[in-house]
Design an enzyme around this catalytic site. Sequence first.
Site, mmCIF file in Angstrom:
data_model
loop_
_atom_site.group_PDB
_atom_site.id
_atom_site.type_symbol
_atom_site.label_atom_id
_atom_site.label_comp_id
_atom_site.label_asym_id
_atom_site.label_seq_id
_atom_site.Cartn_x
_atom_site.Cartn_y
_atom_site.Cartn_z
ATOM 1 N N SER A 1 -11.889 5.949 8.972
ATOM 2 C CA SER A 1 -10.695 5.179 9.313
ATOM 3 C C SER A 1 -10.706 4.924 10.821
ATOM 4 O O SER A 1 -11.264 5.723 11.584
ATOM 5 C CB SER A 1 -9.445 6.000 8.952
ATOM 6 N N TYR B 1 -4.441 13.554 9.070
ATOM 7 C CA TYR B 1 -5.224 12.460 8.475
ATOM 8 C C TYR B 1 -6.363 12.044 9.415
ATOM 9 O O TYR B 1 -7.522 11.938 9.003
ATOM 10 C CB TYR B 1 -4.296 11.272 8.189
HETATM 11 N N1 LIG Z 1 -6.016 0.763 3.389
HETATM 12 C C1 LIG Z 1 -6.255 1.023 4.661
HETATM 13 O O1 LIG Z 1 -5.724 0.345 5.555
HETATM 14 C C2 LIG Z 1 -7.194 2.133 5.035
HETATM 15 C C3 LIG Z 1 -7.512 2.281 6.385
HETATM 16 C C4 LIG Z 1 -8.407 3.284 6.764
HETATM 17 C C5 LIG Z 1 -8.989 4.078 5.792
HETATM 18 N N2 LIG Z 1 -8.644 3.924 4.482
HETATM 19 C C6 LIG Z 1 -9.275 4.810 3.501
HETATM 20 O O2 LIG Z 1 -9.726 4.054 2.392
HETATM 21 C C7 LIG Z 1 -9.767 4.882 1.233
HETATM 22 C C8 LIG Z 1 -9.071 4.168 0.087
HETATM 23 O O3 LIG Z 1 -7.685 4.105 0.354
HETATM 24 P P1 LIG Z 1 -6.754 2.902 -0.096
HETATM 25 O O4 LIG Z 1 -6.191 2.296 1.123
HETATM 26 O O5 LIG Z 1 -7.448 2.039 -1.080
HETATM 27 O O6 LIG Z 1 -5.550 3.720 -0.767
HETATM 28 P P2 LIG Z 1 -5.006 3.773 -2.275
HETATM 29 O O7 LIG Z 1 -4.758 2.413 -2.812
HETATM 30 O O8 LIG Z 1 -3.891 4.749 -2.242
HETATM 31 O O9 LIG Z 1 -6.260 4.396 -3.079
HETATM 32 C C9 LIG Z 1 -6.627 5.725 -2.974
HETATM 33 C C10 LIG Z 1 -7.612 6.041 -4.065
HETATM 34 O O10 LIG Z 1 -8.031 7.402 -3.919
HETATM 35 C C11 LIG Z 1 -7.904 8.055 -5.151
HETATM 36 N N3 LIG Z 1 -7.568 9.468 -4.985
HETATM 37 C C12 LIG Z 1 -6.610 10.042 -4.215
HETATM 38 N N4 LIG Z 1 -6.589 11.371 -4.395
HETATM 39 C C13 LIG Z 1 -7.556 11.652 -5.312
HETATM 40 C C14 LIG Z 1 -8.008 12.823 -5.954
HETATM 41 N N5 LIG Z 1 -7.474 14.035 -5.689
HETATM 42 N N6 LIG Z 1 -9.033 12.724 -6.842
HETATM 43 C C15 LIG Z 1 -9.581 11.533 -7.134
HETATM 44 N N7 LIG Z 1 -9.192 10.380 -6.574
HETATM 45 C C16 LIG Z 1 -8.179 10.434 -5.688
HETATM 46 C C17 LIG Z 1 -6.795 7.331 -5.913
HETATM 47 O O11 LIG Z 1 -7.037 7.452 -7.314
HETATM 48 P P3 LIG Z 1 -6.133 8.299 -8.352
HETATM 49 O O12 LIG Z 1 -4.776 8.485 -7.744
HETATM 50 O O13 LIG Z 1 -6.132 7.456 -9.588
HETATM 51 O O14 LIG Z 1 -6.896 9.557 -8.545
HETATM 52 C C18 LIG Z 1 -7.030 5.887 -5.461
HETATM 53 O O15 LIG Z 1 -7.960 5.263 -6.306
HETATM 54 C C19 LIG Z 1 -9.124 6.209 1.637
HETATM 55 O O16 LIG Z 1 -10.125 7.167 1.936
HETATM 56 C C20 LIG Z 1 -8.366 5.866 2.904
HETATM 57 O O17 LIG Z 1 -8.170 6.972 3.746
HETATM 58 C C21 LIG Z 1 -7.768 2.983 4.083
#
Ligand SMILES: NC(=O)c1ccc[n+]([C@@H]2O[C@H](COP(=O)([O-])OP(=O)(O)OC[C@H]3O[C@@H](n4cnc5c(N)ncnc54)[C@H](OP(=O)(O)O)[C@@H]3O)[C@@H](O)[C@H]2O)c1
Length: 248
Positions: free
Chosen positions: A139, A153
């Site tokens: 991130s 985080y």
């Molecule tokens: N969106 C952004 O702006 C952003 C920026 C920087 C980094 N990121 C990173 O990108 C990644 C994806 O995030 P996102 O933004 O797409 O958020 P999101 O829509 O909330 O998706 C998070 C995903 O992680 C899975 N997850 C969470 N806890 C889990 C667990 N204990 N076991 C298995 N799966 C789990 C969830 O699946 P289930 O709940 O179905 O298990 C979901 O598919 C993350 O690592 C986040 O830190 C995102």
Amino acid sequence: MSTILITGASSGLGAEMARQFAAKGHDLALCARRTERLEALREEIQGARPDARVELRALDVTDDAEVFEVFRAFQKAFGTIDRVVINAGLGKGAPLGTGRYDANKETAVTNFVAALAQAEAAMEIFRAQGAGHLVMISSMSAMRGMPKTLTTYAATKAGVAHLAEGLRTELHGTPIKVTVLYPGYIRSEMNEKVAQSTPLMVSTEKGVRAMVEAIEKEKASACVPALPWAPLSVVMKHAPIPLLRRLI
Ligand SMILES: NC(=O)c1ccc[n+]([C@@H]2O[C@H](COP(=O)([O-])OP(=O)(O)OC[C@H]3O[C@@H](n4cnc5c(N)ncnc54)[C@H](OP(=O)(O)O)[C@@H]3O)[C@@H](O)[C@H]2O)c1
């Protein structure tokens, strides 16, 4: 064409990476806890590309044994796993010392300890195959220590980036490649509330297009989307604390 394993594929960046990789002709091994979401995603992907092979597994990444079991099962099903994207993550957090150790610990375990388990399981497969591409989702918050709700985080995401860099240094010059991505604000379930408050937020499609492009090029590391985040990363890394406080 290759086979790509994506964790956290049930929503946000993981689900959109699955769509975009499938459109490029790749086969997919998808996992998350919400399997009904995975089923719907597979239906959507195969609606657009009926020949796409999409295998699904329920996985809670905080269950170490399950991580190894699921990764091995995917490897057995496909024969070869060409790429693993360690994407599952959690955005919970509270300022330290305010009574929410539970939330900070959950974030630390999901984003770092579970990422380590996933990297171990992926590397076992890649070492046995003699090849593979490990992709770790960090991130932009990993660039510096962050205040308040982001403290834990950001620390987990710095840890993820260092795992990737350590592996990349070890594996330099071998057929096992390692990429770390630093996403900026990309619309997803994680940042639904931030969505209204920052002009830097991009759509899931646009943000993930930049991620997929960097992954396909097997870049060592990339801020995504590159603009404004690559130049901002320099500012974030070097800004004195009083300026950093005003920026974030
Ligand atoms: N969106 C952004 O702006 C952003 C920026 C920087 C980094 N990121 C990173 O990108 C990644 C994806 O995030 P996102 O933004 O797409 O958020 P999101 O829509 O909330 O998706 C998070 C995903 O992680 C899975 N997850 C969470 N806890 C889990 C667990 N204990 N076991 C298995 N799966 C789990 C969830 O699946 P289930 O709940 O179905 O298990 C979901 O598919 C993350 O690592 C986040 O830190 C995102």
